[in-house]
Each structure stands twice: as structure tokens, then as C-alpha cells.
Design a protein around this motif. Sequence first.
Motif, PDB file in Angstrom:
ATOM      1  N   UNK A  29       0.813  -1.224   0.000  1.00  0.00           N
ATOM      2  CA  UNK A  29       0.000   0.000   0.000  1.00  0.00           C
ATOM      3  C   UNK A  29       0.841   1.268   0.000  1.00  0.00           C
ATOM      4  N   UNK A  30       2.135   1.146   0.292  1.00  0.00           N
ATOM      5  CA  UNK A  30       2.986   2.329   0.438  1.00  0.00           C
ATOM      6  C   UNK A  30       3.618   2.751  -0.888  1.00  0.00           C
ATOM      7  N   UNK A  31       3.877   4.043  -1.006  1.00  0.00           N
ATOM      8  CA  UNK A  31       4.644   4.538  -2.147  1.00  0.00           C
ATOM      9  C   UNK A  31       6.068   3.984  -2.060  1.00  0.00           C
ATOM     10  N   UNK A  32       6.759   3.809  -3.197  1.00  0.00           N
ATOM     11  CA  UNK A  32       8.094   3.204  -3.175  1.00  0.00           C
ATOM     12  C   UNK A  32       9.061   3.866  -2.200  1.00  0.00           C
ATOM     13  N   UNK A  33       9.053   5.198  -2.117  1.00  0.00           N
ATOM     14  CA  UNK A  33       9.991   5.876  -1.225  1.00  0.00           C
ATOM     15  C   UNK A  33       9.688   5.565   0.239  1.00  0.00           C
ATOM     16  N   UNK A  34       8.407   5.582   0.600  1.00  0.00           N
ATOM     17  CA  UNK A  34       8.013   5.269   1.980  1.00  0.00           C
ATOM     18  C   UNK A  34       8.301   3.807   2.297  1.00  0.00           C
TER      19      UNK A  34
END
Length: 243
Positions: A29-34
Amino acid sequence: MSGTAPYRGGSERPASREWTWPRSSLLGSLAPSARGRLLALGTRVGYEAGRVLMREGDATAFVLLLVDGVVKATGRTRDGRDALLAVRMGGELVGELAAVDGKPRSATVTTCGIVTARVLDRKGFLAFLDREPAIAHAVNASIVAKLRAANSYRVDFTGCDAPTRLARVLYQVALSHGEHSGDGIVIRWPITQPELGTLSGAAEPTVQKALRRLREAGVISTGYRAIKVEDLARLNAIANDQP
């Protein structure tokens, strides 16, 4: 591993592997950076099959971020049996409730095959969430989703017979943890018939009989450490007690 740090041995998958996680999982569910910042926490470890990672009642508070593999959470019933409460796969957190509230473990967590995870100490985990409100929100959302699923599980099973309950278990697991394979969905985690029985509230002979009927009807097929749902629509109809 009662009250001790996690085991740091066992087999681990190659570090070069490109991991993928379902969007329903925390990591997915997270963006790649997060996601990268979360995966940089703690220590990466590998566990062998059958390893107890957390034990019900223990006062430990570390968190496991599952990278790959499957674990099962079990609880002790009043008559001394182990009841299967949940299955967690790569991309999900395990043990976060004890880290958040500081209370003893509510379940025993055991690996179902080789597992790769990141071990996060409580202090570092909570401090990270304080610094990362968006990830903290995603963690809270994942906790809420687990609680909603548990509530739905209890409500859905009220007033239906054992074969219907088993069909509902298989349908839910196929949707949440299954892998598409051709026209079917494969459940690739080793769940025993007694464990299917505890999930569906049925005796093992009843589970065996219901699985045989589903196989004969072409709804599922079974293999080594896997169940394939051949006809998801038909399984859904059976789970909802439709002709």
C-alpha cells in the motif's frame, strides 16, 4: 523464544530478489519511497520452517515486518487446543499490537516454511512512526483492516453449516492471499486439515468430506502444500449458500 530476541539463523532468500507484495498488504500500500524507508529499519533475518517467533503471553514487544513467506497466528483455547486465528504473508506486520500497547502477546506466531523478515525493536518502531505520519496512518489502517476482518469472520459464520463455513474460509483466503494461475487462484501456504477445521469451526472428518465434495465438483484441486480454486464464482456461491 520466550522473552528473547528473534533467532538470527535459518535459510534466507537471495538478497538480490525483487520482492512484490499485494496492494492489500502494508508494504504493497505504500509509495516506493516510503516503503524503502520502512524496509531500512531493523535487521533482516531468515527463519526456518516451524520456528516459533512469538509466544502467547510473552512480554516481548519487537515487531516483525514480513518480507517473504507465511506465518500463522494461533491461540490456546480453554480446553487446551491450538486454534488458528490468522495467517500473515509477506508485506504484513506481525506483533505490532504488543509494540503499541505494551501488553503481553495475544497469540503464538509460527513460520509456515522459510520466512524472511525485518526485526524492529519497539522503541525504534514507535519513534519511526512519530517521524513518519503517512506510514503511521498506513500501519493504523492495516490494524483496523485486521480487526474488521476478524469481526466479519465472526459474523459471517453465525447460523451456517460446516461445509458453508469451510467454503467461506477458502474464498476469503483465496481473495486475500491467493495467486492467480491461469483461470484459477492458488493458495500457496501449507495449512493442515485440522487448521482448516479450527478456522471454519468444523471437525477434521467434516473438513475432509467437504474438501472431497469440492474436488469432485471441480471447484478446487489440491496438491502438495497448496490448494487451487478452479472456480471462484462457484466457490463464492457455495460460501453464500446459493444453489
